[in-house]
Design a protein around this motif. Sequence first.
Motif, mmCIF file in Angstrom:
data_model
loop_
_atom_site.group_PDB
_atom_site.id
_atom_site.type_symbol
_atom_site.label_atom_id
_atom_site.label_comp_id
_atom_site.label_asym_id
_atom_site.label_seq_id
_atom_site.Cartn_x
_atom_site.Cartn_y
_atom_site.Cartn_z
ATOM 1 N N UNK A 1 -55.675 -35.539 -8.323
ATOM 2 C CA UNK A 1 -55.210 -34.147 -8.604
ATOM 3 C C UNK A 1 -54.205 -33.600 -7.379
ATOM 4 N N UNK A 2 -53.922 -34.114 -6.381
ATOM 5 C CA UNK A 2 -52.985 -33.926 -5.449
ATOM 6 C C UNK A 2 -53.907 -33.413 -4.262
ATOM 7 N N UNK A 3 -53.394 -33.386 -3.089
ATOM 8 C CA UNK A 3 -53.938 -32.919 -1.823
ATOM 9 C C UNK A 3 -53.995 -31.396 -2.193
ATOM 10 N N UNK A 4 -55.027 -30.890 -1.487
ATOM 11 C CA UNK A 4 -55.214 -29.607 -1.222
ATOM 12 C C UNK A 4 -54.202 -28.699 -0.150
ATOM 13 N N UNK A 5 -53.966 -27.449 -0.836
ATOM 14 C CA UNK A 5 -52.879 -26.855 0.280
ATOM 15 C C UNK A 5 -53.526 -25.969 1.097
ATOM 16 N N UNK A 6 -54.978 -25.891 1.286
ATOM 17 C CA UNK A 6 -55.703 -25.042 1.936
ATOM 18 C C UNK A 6 -56.222 -25.975 3.259
ATOM 19 N N UNK A 7 -56.370 -25.206 4.340
ATOM 20 C CA UNK A 7 -56.677 -26.017 5.682
ATOM 21 C C UNK A 7 -58.121 -26.365 5.408
ATOM 22 N N UNK A 8 -58.635 -27.145 6.126
ATOM 23 C CA UNK A 8 -60.282 -27.781 6.154
ATOM 24 C C UNK A 8 -61.068 -26.567 6.130
ATOM 25 N N UNK B 1 -58.378 -26.354 -4.593
ATOM 26 C CA UNK B 1 -56.897 -25.748 -4.651
ATOM 27 C C UNK B 1 -55.824 -26.683 -4.318
ATOM 28 N N UNK B 2 -54.855 -27.082 -5.257
ATOM 29 C CA UNK B 2 -53.822 -27.893 -5.324
ATOM 30 C C UNK B 2 -52.702 -27.360 -6.009
ATOM 31 N N UNK B 3 -51.495 -27.949 -5.336
ATOM 32 C CA UNK B 3 -50.157 -27.860 -6.061
ATOM 33 C C UNK B 3 -49.868 -28.694 -7.110
ATOM 34 N N UNK B 4 -50.775 -29.637 -7.358
ATOM 35 C CA UNK B 4 -50.687 -30.716 -8.180
ATOM 36 C C UNK B 4 -50.268 -31.979 -7.558
ATOM 37 N N UNK B 5 -50.697 -33.287 -8.534
ATOM 38 C CA UNK B 5 -50.303 -34.411 -7.981
ATOM 39 C C UNK B 5 -48.913 -34.684 -7.795
ATOM 40 N N UNK B 6 -48.050 -34.128 -8.598
ATOM 41 C CA UNK B 6 -46.714 -34.640 -8.437
ATOM 42 C C UNK B 6 -45.886 -33.885 -7.353
ATOM 43 N N UNK C 1 -69.603 -40.142 -1.507
ATOM 44 C CA UNK C 1 -68.993 -40.147 -0.305
ATOM 45 C C UNK C 1 -67.599 -40.335 -0.592
ATOM 46 N N UNK C 2 -67.367 -41.019 -1.835
ATOM 47 C CA UNK C 2 -65.973 -41.377 -2.338
ATOM 48 C C UNK C 2 -65.274 -40.078 -3.311
ATOM 49 N N UNK C 3 -66.117 -39.006 -3.454
ATOM 50 C CA UNK C 3 -65.733 -38.045 -4.400
ATOM 51 C C UNK C 3 -64.582 -37.439 -4.022
ATOM 52 N N UNK C 4 -64.615 -36.745 -2.765
ATOM 53 C CA UNK C 4 -63.304 -36.019 -2.313
ATOM 54 C C UNK C 4 -62.181 -36.709 -2.414
ATOM 55 N N UNK C 5 -62.157 -38.046 -2.032
ATOM 56 C CA UNK C 5 -60.931 -38.744 -1.810
ATOM 57 C C UNK C 5 -60.314 -39.076 -3.423
ATOM 58 N N UNK C 6 -61.201 -39.313 -4.128
ATOM 59 C CA UNK C 6 -61.003 -39.807 -5.548
ATOM 60 C C UNK C 6 -60.204 -38.097 -6.293
ATOM 61 N N UNK C 7 -60.911 -37.085 -5.821
ATOM 62 C CA UNK C 7 -60.208 -35.786 -6.580
ATOM 63 C C UNK C 7 -58.829 -35.615 -5.782
ATOM 64 N N UNK C 8 -58.747 -36.055 -4.458
ATOM 65 C CA UNK C 8 -57.286 -36.064 -3.883
ATOM 66 C C UNK C 8 -56.605 -36.752 -4.505
ATOM 67 N N UNK C 9 -56.852 -38.258 -4.786
ATOM 68 C CA UNK C 9 -55.938 -39.109 -5.267
ATOM 69 C C UNK C 9 -55.517 -38.847 -6.660
ATOM 70 N N UNK D 1 -55.082 -25.751 -10.157
ATOM 71 C CA UNK D 1 -53.830 -26.210 -9.909
ATOM 72 C C UNK D 1 -52.976 -24.857 -9.849
ATOM 73 N N UNK D 2 -52.171 -24.609 -8.628
ATOM 74 C CA UNK D 2 -51.525 -23.490 -8.686
ATOM 75 C C UNK D 2 -50.025 -23.642 -8.734
ATOM 76 N N UNK D 3 -49.438 -23.324 -9.960
ATOM 77 C CA UNK D 3 -47.931 -23.611 -10.251
ATOM 78 C C UNK D 3 -46.960 -22.727 -9.397
ATOM 79 N N UNK D 4 -47.394 -21.525 -9.252
ATOM 80 C CA UNK D 4 -46.568 -20.579 -8.406
ATOM 81 C C UNK D 4 -47.422 -19.538 -7.680
ATOM 82 N N UNK D 5 -47.006 -19.148 -6.427
ATOM 83 C CA UNK D 5 -47.913 -18.052 -5.640
ATOM 84 C C UNK D 5 -47.306 -16.731 -6.078
#
Length: 588
Positions: free
Chosen positions: A271-278, A300-305, A261-269, A447-451
């Motif tokens: 690796x950074x939030x995803x840039x895709x809609x749910x 898919x994420x732009x990265x934790x920074x 149950x905590x897995x998704x929030x752990x990944x989010x914390x 981790x998408x650095x540039x589109x």
Amino acid sequence: MDELELERENRIKNLMWTVSGDYALDFKPDLAAFDRSGFVALYDGIKQGAFAKYFDREAFSLYLVKKIYLHGMEAPLMTLAQLCIEFAVSGKIIKEREGVSNIRRRACEDILELDFARLQENLPGRLKLALLQEVLRGRQPATTQMRAWIDRVEGLEHAESTMELIRATDELYNEIADPYFEQKHGTLEQVLAVTLEELAEFSWKDYLNEEELEETLETYLNQVVQNMTNLDMLETVKKEEKPEQTQEKKQVLVVDEKALARMYSYVERNYGKTFLSETEEKRRNRLLCRGIHGDCSLYFTKGILKSSVMRNYQYEYARKQKDKNLYEYYDNHRIVKNNIRILTDMLKKTLAMRAEDEEILSDRGRILPKRLWRIGRSGEARVFERRLWQDKGSFVVDVLIDASGSQRSRQGQVAIQAYILSEALSNVGIAHRVMSFCTFWDYTILHEFRDYDAPRTENSNIFEYVTSSNNRDGLAIKAAGYGLLAREEEHKILIVLSDGRPYDVILNRPNARNPQPYYGEYAIKDTGFEVRKLRSQGICVLGVFAGEERDLAAEKKIFGKDFAYIRDISGFSPVVGRYLMKQLEKDT
């Protein structure tokens, strides 16, 4: 073998205890370094004893940890600290024990012989070379700036207090490694003002070796104490585990419902939030995570920074790694800019050739008055000129980089090579995307650095490249191909940098089937299948192999004839440039 190692360890410890006069002094000799050079290992033990005798090694090591906590780069900081300690203690101990002079000279000779080429790669390394050469050969020619640094280090022979060592190390670091450190992170006084409570709250996990059991400040402090006198420290090559040993150690990870149950929030914390809609995220997972990837997810994420949830240890580690990548870039910026220019010129010439139109004689088109005399007089009576427009079909490129833990030792170089390629593609106006991939639990993180259509300024995001965890290559390639197929450009190219060793920890969910571990032949076949599938859909796929020679056969199975083996990561952008030219020249 155990008896030999014990004998070596006792020999080094006895030297340290004899020099220091403190038989309670704790020190763990680097026996791996002894295999490279016995004189280096022995001299390290002598310096540990001398440093403990003349200076406060705990205060000095605590300064180093505080500097790293405030985003100091560990590698250049430790190199400069080792040099300062070397010249502060060597003269003192040689006056007491003349025999140490010969051991010191032999240790310096071994370092120069073993690591000369590697030390040339950066400024701290070149300073180290200059100082070791002066130990052996006396005063040597040097630039004005280098001479100032050499004199400052050699002047520590007269240092009497630990604070003199700390101040000299700090000044050298701020001048050589990071001229903007004080402006960004604080002065020496601010570094020393960091409290033990602040240090204790920070996780030192990513600064410790995998073998370390305790991920604590105390463990990291001990590691710094062991390494700060070692001339050979950062050049020692670690033996890699055999693939079979790795596979035996980790294949299936079992988790309970609470952890799941905590897995998704752990990944989010981490690796950074995803840039895709749910909705879009669920749609892609439903579409792409099928078959042997049925229990997996894409993230898919732009990265934790760029999209952090909180400033945790992973955020701080990512910042530190970005600083390291940038430091390596600035240290080689002239070479990098030259490579960008060369690659840009190559691509421009090829594109210019595609743009050249051809004019031919025809039975229709624009009439040529000078050929009208042929009518009725010659069998070759074509009196028209027609222009053949060359195929100027547009191109799109996807660059996919392995960001698993196996790439950790070359993060800076990978980032630089990807940046060179991205800059050149931007210069010639070719749409491209740059992503890295790794797998944590059942999430394959992209981790998408540039589109594709991002402005050139986003190329610098590539320096946020950081490695971790495992790699499920088949799913990552499938996801990258999905993005390419959605593009309108006629010619599509996918470039994959990997080590030819797909490997992923399998997550065993409660009440789920036990999946087959993703490694070896099973993973190679899956990755090869995804490559061939993309090629059948019109995507040109190039595999660039930067792994060990023993994995070369696996890479050939995955990518077939379109793959390149580079022994050094610096060959990445030239190899990719030649491949791109080959694709651009087709049908011209």
